[in-house]
Design an enzyme around this catalytic site. Structure first.
Site, PDB file in Angstrom:
ATOM      1  N   HIS A  69      12.751  -2.078   2.245  1.00 16.95           N
ATOM      2  CA  HIS A  69      12.116  -0.806   2.598  1.00 16.95           C
ATOM      3  C   HIS A  69      12.974   0.345   2.097  1.00 16.95           C
ATOM      4  O   HIS A  69      14.206   0.280   2.167  1.00 16.95           O
ATOM      5  CB  HIS A  69      11.954  -0.660   4.110  1.00 16.95           C
ATOM      6  CG  HIS A  69      11.156  -1.769   4.710  1.00 16.95           C
ATOM      7  ND1 HIS A  69       9.788  -1.840   4.602  1.00 16.95           N
ATOM      8  CD2 HIS A  69      11.545  -2.881   5.385  1.00 16.95           C
ATOM      9  CE1 HIS A  69       9.365  -2.939   5.197  1.00 16.95           C
ATOM     10  NE2 HIS A  69      10.409  -3.598   5.676  1.00 16.95           N
TER      11      HIS A  69
ATOM     12  N   ARG B 188       4.139  11.190  -2.103  1.00 17.46           N
ATOM     13  CA  ARG B 188       3.997  10.814  -0.705  1.00 17.46           C
ATOM     14  C   ARG B 188       5.241  11.170   0.127  1.00 17.46           C
ATOM     15  O   ARG B 188       6.345  10.709  -0.192  1.00 17.46           O
ATOM     16  CB  ARG B 188       3.813   9.292  -0.740  1.00 17.46           C
ATOM     17  CG  ARG B 188       4.026   8.605   0.513  1.00 17.46           C
ATOM     18  CD  ARG B 188       4.036   7.114   0.355  1.00 17.46           C
ATOM     19  NE  ARG B 188       3.737   6.586   1.640  1.00 17.46           N
ATOM     20  CZ  ARG B 188       4.093   5.394   2.062  1.00 17.46           C
ATOM     21  NH1 ARG B 188       4.723   4.568   1.264  1.00 17.46           N
ATOM     22  NH2 ARG B 188       3.796   5.015   3.264  1.00 17.46           N
TER      23      ARG B 188
ATOM     24  N   TYR C 130      10.535   9.469   1.546  1.00 19.22           N
ATOM     25  CA  TYR C 130      10.582   8.473   0.468  1.00 19.22           C
ATOM     26  C   TYR C 130      11.197   8.985  -0.845  1.00 19.22           C
ATOM     27  O   TYR C 130      11.342   8.214  -1.789  1.00 19.22           O
ATOM     28  CB  TYR C 130       9.167   7.937   0.206  1.00 19.22           C
ATOM     29  CG  TYR C 130       8.583   7.255   1.425  1.00 19.22           C
ATOM     30  CD1 TYR C 130       9.156   6.094   1.942  1.00 19.22           C
ATOM     31  CD2 TYR C 130       7.482   7.789   2.091  1.00 19.22           C
ATOM     32  CE1 TYR C 130       8.639   5.482   3.078  1.00 19.22           C
ATOM     33  CE2 TYR C 130       6.950   7.173   3.222  1.00 19.22           C
ATOM     34  CZ  TYR C 130       7.540   6.022   3.708  1.00 19.22           C
ATOM     35  OH  TYR C 130       7.030   5.405   4.831  1.00 19.22           O
TER      36      TYR C 130
ATOM     37  N   ASN D  16       8.229  -5.346  -0.653  1.00 25.88           N
ATOM     38  CA  ASN D  16       8.084  -4.230   0.276  1.00 25.88           C
ATOM     39  C   ASN D  16       6.604  -4.168   0.634  1.00 25.88           C
ATOM     40  O   ASN D  16       5.809  -3.618  -0.120  1.00 25.88           O
ATOM     41  CB  ASN D  16       8.538  -2.909  -0.360  1.00 25.88           C
ATOM     42  CG  ASN D  16       8.402  -1.742   0.612  1.00 25.88           C
ATOM     43  OD1 ASN D  16       7.806  -1.877   1.693  1.00 25.88           O
ATOM     44  ND2 ASN D  16       8.938  -0.596   0.231  1.00 25.88           N
TER      45      ASN D  16
ATOM     46  N   GLU E 222      12.991  -8.974   2.182  1.00 21.45           N
ATOM     47  CA  GLU E 222      12.193  -7.835   2.643  1.00 21.45           C
ATOM     48  C   GLU E 222      12.935  -6.545   2.302  1.00 21.45           C
ATOM     49  O   GLU E 222      14.142  -6.451   2.549  1.00 21.45           O
ATOM     50  CB  GLU E 222      12.026  -7.943   4.167  1.00 21.45           C
ATOM     51  CG  GLU E 222      11.377  -6.743   4.812  1.00 21.45           C
ATOM     52  CD  GLU E 222      11.484  -6.788   6.348  1.00 21.45           C
ATOM     53  OE1 GLU E 222      12.284  -7.591   6.891  1.00 21.45           O
ATOM     54  OE2 GLU E 222      10.764  -5.999   6.991  1.00 21.45           O
TER      55      GLU E 222
ATOM     56  N   PRO F  69       0.785  -1.221   0.000  1.00 22.99           N
ATOM     57  CA  PRO F  69       0.000   0.000   0.000  1.00 22.99           C
ATOM     58  C   PRO F  69       0.822   1.279   0.000  1.00 22.99           C
ATOM     59  O   PRO F  69       1.837   1.370   0.692  1.00 22.99           O
ATOM     60  CB  PRO F  69      -0.826  -0.097   1.292  1.00 22.99           C
ATOM     61  CG  PRO F  69      -0.193  -1.167   2.096  1.00 22.99           C
ATOM     62  CD  PRO F  69       0.462  -2.094   1.134  1.00 22.99           C
ATOM     63  N   ASN F  70       0.337   2.220  -0.783  1.00 22.40           N
ATOM     64  CA  ASN F  70       0.871   3.591  -0.876  1.00 22.40           C
ATOM     65  C   ASN F  70       2.191   3.704  -1.628  1.00 22.40           C
ATOM     66  O   ASN F  70       2.678   4.818  -1.849  1.00 22.40           O
ATOM     67  CB  ASN F  70       0.992   4.243   0.520  1.00 22.40           C
ATOM     68  CG  ASN F  70      -0.341   4.328   1.216  1.00 22.40           C
ATOM     69  OD1 ASN F  70      -1.298   4.840   0.636  1.00 22.40           O
ATOM     70  ND2 ASN F  70      -0.447   3.787   2.421  1.00 22.40           N
TER      71      ASN F  70
HETATM   72  C1  DQA Z   1       8.038   1.351   4.033  1.00 17.03           C
HETATM   73  C2  DQA Z   1       8.102   1.553   5.558  1.00 17.03           C
HETATM   74  C3  DQA Z   1       6.754   1.278   6.206  1.00 17.03           C
HETATM   75  O1  DQA Z   1       6.820   1.498   7.605  1.00 17.03           O
HETATM   76  C4  DQA Z   1       5.692   2.197   5.630  1.00 17.03           C
HETATM   77  O2  DQA Z   1       4.436   1.891   6.167  1.00 17.03           O
HETATM   78  C5  DQA Z   1       5.670   2.176   4.131  1.00 17.03           C
HETATM   79  C6  DQA Z   1       6.932   2.163   3.410  1.00 17.03           C
HETATM   80  C7  DQA Z   1       9.357   1.748   3.338  1.00 17.03           C
HETATM   81  O3  DQA Z   1       9.537   1.366   2.186  1.00 17.03           O
HETATM   82  O4  DQA Z   1      10.174   2.477   3.925  1.00 17.03           O
HETATM   83  O5  DQA Z   1       4.596   2.247   3.513  1.00 17.03           O
HETATM   84  O6  DQA Z   1       7.818  -0.034   3.776  1.00 17.03           O
END
Ligand code: DQA
Length: 148
Positions: A99, A17, A22, A73, A97, A9-10
């Protein structure tokens, strides 16, 4: 090898965002970055993004027999989803994983990662390069497995 790159999500809102966290590059830029990095390693990428937990579970299940590894992610679902963890365990493909930020140094509720329990490694805090390092890792892992 074929690597399935899943974003939760997002992450489709990249560039708009919270740019201070980010960055200003878009989701399309991220896909191009990953495609190029994987190609350098001789790997193929396939991409999936969804804002819905069940859709992410469905896509992980579909990877069985269709992909060699998963880069994921899970966004905020990292910190909440046992269903996504179980899906990754169910298909039993090498998974990493990823981020963009470093959740471990942000709010306390981001310090928990369910998905980490099913992952060979975690790459975080380096923006797009987190994805780059994860793709390199999966590629090396696959080459190593191939020699055994
Ligand atoms: C994220 C970190 C998560 O805590 C956050 O909710 C995201 C993005 C990252 O890529 O840094 O949506 O996964």
């Amino acid at each position: 090898m074929k690597i399935l790159v899943i974003n939760g999500p997002n992450l489709n809102m990249l560039g708009i965002r919270e740019p201070d966290i980010y960055g200003r590059k878009t989701y399309a830029d991220l896909l191009e970055f990953c495609r190029e990095r994987a190609a350098k390693n001789g790997d193929e990428t396939e991409f999936y993004q969804s804002n819905h937990e069940g859709d992410l579970v469905d896509r992980i299940q579909q990877a069985l027999g269709a992909a060699d590894a998963i880069l994921i992610n899970p966004g905020a679902y990292t910190h909440t989803s046992v269903a996504i963890l179980d899906a990754v365990k169910a298909v039993s493909l090498p998974t990493v994983e990823v981020h963009l930020s470093d959740p471990d140094s942000r709010e306390e509720f981001r310090h928990v990662s369910f998905i980490r329990l099913a992952c060979a490694a975690t790459f975080s805090g380096k923006g797009f390069e987190s994805y780059g390092e994860a793709l390199d890792f999966l590629s090396a892992l696959n080459k190593h497995e191939g020699k055994r």
